[in-house]
Structures are given as structure tokens and as C-alpha cells.
Write a protein that holds these residues in place. Structure first.
Motif, PDB file in Angstrom:
ATOM      1  N   VAL A   1      28.406 -18.130 -39.578  1.00 46.29           N
ATOM      2  CA  VAL A   1      27.177 -17.379 -39.754  1.00 46.29           C
ATOM      3  C   VAL A   1      27.413 -15.905 -39.507  1.00 46.29           C
ATOM      4  O   VAL A   1      28.078 -15.653 -38.466  1.00 46.29           O
ATOM      5  N   GLN A   2      27.165 -15.073 -40.451  1.00 46.19           N
ATOM      6  CA  GLN A   2      27.493 -13.523 -40.413  1.00 46.19           C
ATOM      7  C   GLN A   2      26.127 -12.992 -40.795  1.00 46.19           C
ATOM      8  O   GLN A   2      25.598 -13.257 -41.533  1.00 46.19           O
ATOM      9  N   LEU A   3      26.094 -11.614 -39.876  1.00 44.69           N
ATOM     10  CA  LEU A   3      24.846 -10.832 -40.485  1.00 44.69           C
ATOM     11  C   LEU A   3      25.412  -9.540 -40.268  1.00 44.69           C
ATOM     12  O   LEU A   3      26.104  -9.078 -39.521  1.00 44.69           O
ATOM     13  N   ALA A   4      25.164  -8.791 -41.412  1.00 45.53           N
ATOM     14  CA  ALA A   4      25.469  -7.457 -41.502  1.00 45.53           C
ATOM     15  C   ALA A   4      24.087  -6.327 -41.884  1.00 45.53           C
ATOM     16  O   ALA A   4      23.733  -6.664 -42.993  1.00 45.53           O
ATOM     17  N   GLU A   5      23.648  -5.418 -40.818  1.00 44.35           N
ATOM     18  CA  GLU A   5      22.823  -4.673 -41.057  1.00 44.35           C
ATOM     19  C   GLU A   5      22.947  -3.439 -41.852  1.00 44.35           C
ATOM     20  O   GLU A   5      24.284  -3.168 -41.793  1.00 44.35           O
ATOM     21  N   SER A   6      22.148  -2.912 -42.461  1.00 46.03           N
ATOM     22  CA  SER A   6      22.119  -1.446 -43.190  1.00 46.03           C
ATOM     23  C   SER A   6      20.976  -0.940 -43.282  1.00 46.03           C
ATOM     24  O   SER A   6      19.890  -1.360 -43.154  1.00 46.03           O
ATOM     25  N   GLY A   7      21.040   0.268 -43.462  1.00 52.34           N
ATOM     26  CA  GLY A   7      19.784   1.149 -43.874  1.00 52.34           C
ATOM     27  C   GLY A   7      19.161   2.254 -42.718  1.00 52.34           C
ATOM     28  O   GLY A   7      18.261   2.673 -42.824  1.00 52.34           O
ATOM     29  N   GLY A   8      19.996   2.074 -41.669  1.00 53.62           N
ATOM     30  CA  GLY A   8      19.635   2.977 -40.683  1.00 53.62           C
ATOM     31  C   GLY A   8      19.889   4.542 -41.010  1.00 53.62           C
ATOM     32  O   GLY A   8      20.547   4.624 -41.987  1.00 53.62           O
ATOM     33  N   GLY A   9      19.586   5.484 -40.166  1.00 52.47           N
ATOM     34  CA  GLY A   9      19.770   6.575 -40.458  1.00 52.47           C
ATOM     35  C   GLY A   9      18.920   7.646 -39.596  1.00 52.47           C
ATOM     36  O   GLY A   9      18.171   7.033 -38.757  1.00 52.47           O
ATOM     37  N   ASP A  88      10.840   5.419 -31.403  1.00 55.98           N
ATOM     38  CA  ASP A  88      11.438   4.166 -32.271  1.00 55.98           C
ATOM     39  C   ASP A  88      12.811   4.585 -32.202  1.00 55.98           C
ATOM     40  O   ASP A  88      13.561   3.730 -33.030  1.00 55.98           O
ATOM     41  N   SER A  89      13.413   5.424 -32.119  1.00 52.25           N
ATOM     42  CA  SER A  89      14.827   5.757 -31.981  1.00 52.25           C
ATOM     43  C   SER A  89      15.458   4.786 -31.234  1.00 52.25           C
ATOM     44  O   SER A  89      15.243   4.649 -29.870  1.00 52.25           O
ATOM     45  N   ALA A  90      16.454   3.900 -32.024  1.00 49.53           N
ATOM     46  CA  ALA A  90      17.092   3.044 -30.978  1.00 49.53           C
ATOM     47  C   ALA A  90      18.407   2.390 -31.908  1.00 49.53           C
ATOM     48  O   ALA A  90      18.439   2.727 -33.036  1.00 49.53           O
ATOM     49  N   MET A  91      19.193   1.592 -31.557  1.00 48.03           N
ATOM     50  CA  MET A  91      20.086   0.907 -32.186  1.00 48.03           C
ATOM     51  C   MET A  91      19.254  -0.418 -32.625  1.00 48.03           C
ATOM     52  O   MET A  91      18.830  -1.054 -31.647  1.00 48.03           O
ATOM     53  N   TYR A  92      19.160  -0.577 -33.867  1.00 47.82           N
ATOM     54  CA  TYR A  92      18.399  -1.842 -34.285  1.00 47.82           C
ATOM     55  C   TYR A  92      19.499  -3.037 -34.570  1.00 47.82           C
ATOM     56  O   TYR A  92      20.417  -2.714 -35.387  1.00 47.82           O
ATOM     57  N   TYR A  93      19.218  -4.178 -34.174  1.00 48.92           N
ATOM     58  CA  TYR A  93      19.868  -5.479 -34.456  1.00 48.92           C
ATOM     59  C   TYR A  93      19.233  -6.348 -35.235  1.00 48.92           C
ATOM     60  O   TYR A  93      18.113  -6.608 -34.936  1.00 48.92           O
ATOM     61  N   ASP A 111      21.918 -17.092 -31.186  1.00 52.06           N
ATOM     62  CA  ASP A 111      23.183 -17.448 -31.404  1.00 52.06           C
ATOM     63  C   ASP A 111      24.099 -16.511 -32.194  1.00 52.06           C
ATOM     64  O   ASP A 111      25.030 -16.249 -31.937  1.00 52.06           O
ATOM     65  N   TYR A 112      23.119 -15.544 -33.021  1.00 50.83           N
ATOM     66  CA  TYR A 112      24.024 -15.123 -33.701  1.00 50.83           C
ATOM     67  C   TYR A 112      23.407 -13.394 -34.130  1.00 50.83           C
ATOM     68  O   TYR A 112      22.166 -13.172 -34.174  1.00 50.83           O
ATOM     69  N   TRP A 113      24.212 -12.436 -34.001  1.00 51.69           N
ATOM     70  CA  TRP A 113      23.821 -11.027 -34.004  1.00 51.69           C
ATOM     71  C   TRP A 113      24.817 -10.377 -35.043  1.00 51.69           C
ATOM     72  O   TRP A 113      25.813 -10.526 -35.268  1.00 51.69           O
ATOM     73  N   GLY A 114      23.899  -9.186 -35.720  1.00 52.92           N
ATOM     74  CA  GLY A 114      25.010  -8.172 -36.401  1.00 52.92           C
ATOM     75  C   GLY A 114      25.375  -7.162 -35.442  1.00 52.92           C
ATOM     76  O   GLY A 114      25.083  -7.012 -34.107  1.00 52.92           O
ATOM     77  N   GLN A 115      25.923  -6.153 -36.196  1.00 54.53           N
ATOM     78  CA  GLN A 115      26.636  -5.258 -35.298  1.00 54.53           C
ATOM     79  C   GLN A 115      25.676  -3.973 -34.992  1.00 54.53           C
ATOM     80  O   GLN A 115      25.805  -3.396 -34.026  1.00 54.53           O
TER      81      GLN A 115
END
Length: 123
Positions: A1-9, A88-93, A111-115
Motif C-alpha cells: 500500500v502506498q500513499l502520496a500526498e500533494s497540494g501543500g504550499g 494550521d501550519s504543519a506537515m500534513y500526513y 499501518d500506512y503513511w505518506g511522506q
């Protein structure tokens, strides 16, 4: 299982961002999926979760401002964030687990996390 976040900024206070998490490799019928965040020097906190029954849970500090949704056709988990503040500033997982009950206890032991994807809100 793979998770990949996008959209931060980076965004100014009052602004909006949309985070997306592409989830692949799972065939679970039952699950809990969600978003957590961690600011420097602070614990990782649950933000919003959704389970396979469609039940949604929000942390009190985001109620009315953030919306979580799951696009089953695209296997995407989306977090729409409005009225952002510097707090709200933070690393979002993005996180996922095959046990729906994990949504009740915050997904911090999923059990599963994105970066992670960084969100920075300036005043």
C-alpha cells in the motif's frame, strides 16, 4: 500500500489549500483513512478521518473549516482547507489502516503513511 500526498504550499491567513493523497495497492473493503498533522516540537494530531462506512470525524480545531472526502474512482483522499490560520501550519500526513475503529482513536498508529506535505500559513 502506498500513499502520496500533494497540494501543500504557502498561503496567507484566511486563504485555502486543497491536499490530495493518492492511495494505491489496497483491496480493503473496510478501512479508516485520514489526515494528521505535526508542527515542529509538537505531537502528531489527527485532523480528519473517514471510514469505509462513510463516517467522518473532524478534530475540533478544524470543524467548519476543513472537509475530508474520498474519491473512490481515483483512489484519492482529499482535504479541503478553508479559513486557514498560522496555527494550521504543519506537515500534513495521509494515513490509512484496514481497521475502521482506528478512526475512533485517531489513526496515529496507522499501518500506512505518506511522506507528508508542508502547509505554511502566514499572518
Amino acid at each position: 500500500v502506498q500513499l502520496a500526498e500533494s497540494g501543500g504550499g504557502s498561503v496567507q491567513a484566511g486563504g485555502s489549500l486543497t491536499l490530495s493523497c493518492a492511495i494505491s495497492g489496497y483491496t480493503w473493503r473496510d478501512y479508516c483513512m485520514g489526515w494528521l498533522r505535526q508542527a515542529p516540537g509538537k505531537a502528531r494530531d489527527g485532523v480528519a478521518h473517514i471510514d469505509s462506512n462513510g463516517r467522518v470525524i473532524y478534530a475540533d480545531f478544524v470543524k467548519g473549516r476543513f472537509t475530508i472526502s474520498k474519491d473512490d474512482a481515483k483512489n484519492n483522499l482529499v482535504l479541503q482547507m478553508n479559513s486557514l490560520t498560522p496555527d494550521d501550519s504543519a506537515m500534513y500526513y495521509c494515513a490509512a489502516d484496514r481497521i475502521p475503529h482506528m478512526c475512533n482513536i485517531g489513526l496515529t498508529s496507522a499501518d500506512y503513511w505518506g511522506q507528508g506535505t508542508q502547509v505554511t500559513v502566514s499572518s
